[in-house]
Write a protein that holds these residues in place. Structure first.
Motif, short mmCIF file in Angstrom:
data_model
loop_
_atom_site.label_atom_id
_atom_site.label_comp_id
_atom_site.label_asym_id
_atom_site.label_seq_id
_atom_site.Cartn_x
_atom_site.Cartn_y
_atom_site.Cartn_z
N VAL A 306 13.06 -56.52 31.84
CA VAL A 306 13.95 -57.31 32.69
C VAL A 306 15.33 -57.36 32.04
O VAL A 306 15.46 -57.58 30.82
N VAL A 307 16.37 -57.14 32.84
CA VAL A 307 17.74 -57.19 32.33
C VAL A 307 18.03 -58.63 31.92
O VAL A 307 18.06 -59.54 32.75
N GLU A 308 18.26 -58.82 30.62
CA GLU A 308 18.48 -60.16 30.08
C GLU A 308 19.95 -60.56 30.15
O GLU A 308 20.29 -61.73 30.35
N ARG A 309 20.83 -59.55 30.00
CA ARG A 309 22.25 -59.86 29.97
C ARG A 309 23.06 -58.61 30.30
O ARG A 309 22.69 -57.50 29.92
N THR A 310 24.16 -58.80 31.00
CA THR A 310 25.16 -57.74 31.20
C THR A 310 26.53 -58.36 31.02
O THR A 310 26.70 -59.58 31.21
N GLY A 311 27.50 -57.55 30.63
CA GLY A 311 28.82 -58.13 30.49
C GLY A 311 29.77 -57.27 29.70
O GLY A 311 29.57 -56.05 29.56
N GLY A 317 32.29 -53.65 24.42
CA GLY A 317 32.69 -53.08 25.69
C GLY A 317 31.71 -53.50 26.77
O GLY A 317 31.11 -54.60 26.70
N ASN A 318 31.53 -52.67 27.79
CA ASN A 318 30.52 -52.97 28.82
C ASN A 318 29.14 -52.73 28.22
O ASN A 318 28.88 -51.67 27.65
N TYR A 319 28.23 -53.70 28.39
CA TYR A 319 26.92 -53.56 27.77
C TYR A 319 25.82 -54.13 28.66
O TYR A 319 26.08 -54.93 29.57
N VAL A 320 24.58 -53.69 28.38
CA VAL A 320 23.39 -54.20 29.06
C VAL A 320 22.34 -54.47 28.00
O VAL A 320 22.14 -53.66 27.09
N LYS A 321 21.67 -55.61 28.08
CA LYS A 321 20.55 -55.92 27.19
C LYS A 321 19.30 -56.12 28.02
O LYS A 321 19.32 -56.83 29.03
N VAL A 340 23.23 -52.18 36.77
CA VAL A 340 22.15 -53.15 37.00
C VAL A 340 22.71 -54.57 36.90
O VAL A 340 23.85 -54.78 36.44
N LYS A 341 21.88 -55.54 37.30
CA LYS A 341 22.31 -56.95 37.28
C LYS A 341 21.34 -57.78 36.44
O LYS A 341 20.17 -57.42 36.28
N LYS A 342 21.83 -58.88 35.97
CA LYS A 342 21.00 -59.81 35.19
C LYS A 342 19.80 -60.25 36.03
O LYS A 342 19.93 -60.58 37.21
N GLY A 343 18.63 -60.26 35.40
CA GLY A 343 17.40 -60.67 36.09
C GLY A 343 16.69 -59.54 36.80
O GLY A 343 15.57 -59.72 37.30
N GLN A 344 17.29 -58.36 36.87
CA GLN A 344 16.69 -57.21 37.57
C GLN A 344 15.60 -56.56 36.72
O GLN A 344 15.75 -56.38 35.52
N TYR A 345 14.47 -56.22 37.36
CA TYR A 345 13.42 -55.47 36.66
C TYR A 345 13.79 -54.00 36.64
O TYR A 345 14.22 -53.43 37.66
#
Length: 419
Positions: A306-311, A317-321, A340-345
């Motif tokens: 699950v996407v925990e964080r984006t920003g 820089g631009n990141y996804v966790k 992707v967005k936060k909360g997305q599987y």
């Protein structure tokens, strides 16, 4: 010579010549009539729902620079229509920009007036095609050739390479990479050897029951490598978007994590407790692995989660966790674009962004960071688990689901290999 011939012989020769002359004249006056069966009928040719015999037909291939307009500019359209008007009529149903060089097309023209366009067919692939029919009114139809699916099982013992063995067994060459993909985490296919055995049950697609298109689905497989048995069955767990392969006990064949977040890459900097930072100009820990790749290269999540964080931050820089479970998380930095967005599987291998050089970066790359129990670690030094095990309730469903497929494979192995 004639003087030496007797009178009887001369009379006989004269009689024969007379008969020949009469016979020839008789043939001219009464020629032999041929029956209808003797006249070979023109064979009927039908394709793409058109009888070719009814038209003048031109078959050609799209060339670089061709457009729908240029392909039709030499022909007369019905009702004094011009190419621009026809384009306006068909653009909602036919992707005009989707015309690709190398694809076939067919033009159907009036037989009596071969400049008059009656229909145009664009062939997308072996199955799909678009018909623009101009005979009565402008009608656009996106069609498919009728296909059928056949099931069969192939079983063989390795004699040379896997591809050679499949070829001898009458199987498509495309089956080799599919099998290699199924067992990518279990068997090194560069090391398979003579005496290894396999069996695979698959579905194959045909056009009009005769033209082979390709493999529709692999239903179940078996491989014996170095005396060890490997079963594989595709199965979709309730929370997953797609199928994965599991063995006869419900254990996933693939690892929980991919080896890298990119398909093609160069490791430009490894995980290190002390590294000279090229932008900040000082020595510091580098708690990630840098993969250099061209700008815009797709970045894939290495495991489902699950996407925990984006920003965005000045450094990352631009990141996804992504959080994978209570133990593992991964992070992907310096993206040019987040997808992707936060909360997305997200499933394993799903594209979550594009390579960039945002934040503190000297060039396009992705910095891949790996957490275990909240601490950043080097993934190359971890004994990473296979994919998340099935919960007991789902495992029971799975074992029941594969029963008929396992029984079918066992039966084939018994007949083919007496095992």
């Amino acid at each position: 010579m004639f003087k030496k011939l007797k009178i009887k012989e001369l009379k006989y020769l004269t009689f024969v010549f007379a008969l020949l002359i009469i016979g020839c004249n008789s043939d001219k006056k009464n020629p032999v009539k041929r029956s209808v069966e003797d006249i070979k009928a023109e064979p009927i040719v039908k394709n793409y729902d058109f009888v070719y015999n009814d038209f003048k037909v031109i078959e050609d291939t799209i060339h670089s620079g061709d457009t729908f307009g240029t392909l039709l500019q030499d022909y007369f359209l019905p009702d004094s229509m011009n190419v621009h008007q026809l384009t306006e009529k068909v653009k909602d149903s036919f992707n005009l920009r989707g015309i690709k060089a190398g694809k076939p097309f067919i033009v159907f023209l009036d037989k009596k007036n071969p400049k008059n366009l009656k229909a145009f067919v664009y062939v997308k692939d072996k199955i799909n095609y678009t018909v623009i029919d101009l005979r009565d009114s402008v009608v656009v139809q996106n069609k498919q050739k009728p296909t059928s699916i056949r099931k069969r099982t192939i079983a063989a013992e390795i004699e040379g390479s896997l591809s050679e063995t499949l070829d001898k067994a009458g199987a498509s060459a495309s089956l080799a990479p599919k099998l290699a993909g199924v067992y990518a985490y279990s068997i090194d296919f560069f090391k398979i050897q003579k005496g290894d055995k396999f069996a695979v049950t698959l579905y194959e697609k045909f056009i009009e029951d005769s033209i082979y298109v390709g493999i529709e689905k692999v239903e179940s497989t078996y491989f014996q490598h170095k005396g060890k048995d490997y079963f594989a069955f595709p199965y979709k767990k309730e929370k997953d978007k797609g199928e994965s392969y599991y063995d006869e006990n419900g254990k996933a064949l693939k690892s929980m994590f991919l080896k890298a977040p990119l398909d093609f890459f160069r490791i430009s900097s490894r995980f290190s407790a002390r590294r000279f930072h090229p932008v900040q100009g000082r020595w510091k820990a580098h708690n990630g692995t840098d993969y250099a790749a061209p700008h815009g290269t797709p970045i894939k999540t290495t495991a489902a989660g699950v996407v925990e964080r984006t920003g965005y931050t000045a450094g990352n820089g631009n990141y996804v966790k992504v959080r994978h479970n209570s133990t593992y998380s991964t992070q992907y930095l310096h993206m040019s674009k987040i997808l992707v967005k936060k909360g997305q599987y997200v499933s394993q291998g799903q594209t979550i962004g594009k390579v960039g050089s945002t934040g503190l970066a000297t060039g396009p790359h992705v910095c891949y960071r790996f957490w275990k129990n909240g601490v950043q670690v080097d993934p190359f030094r971890q004994n990473l688990p296979n994919a998340e095990p099935m919960e007991e309730g789902e495992r029971k469903k799975y074992l029941e689901y594969i029963k008929p497929y396992k029984k079918e494979l066992d039966s084939i192995l018994k007949v083919k290999f007496n095992q």
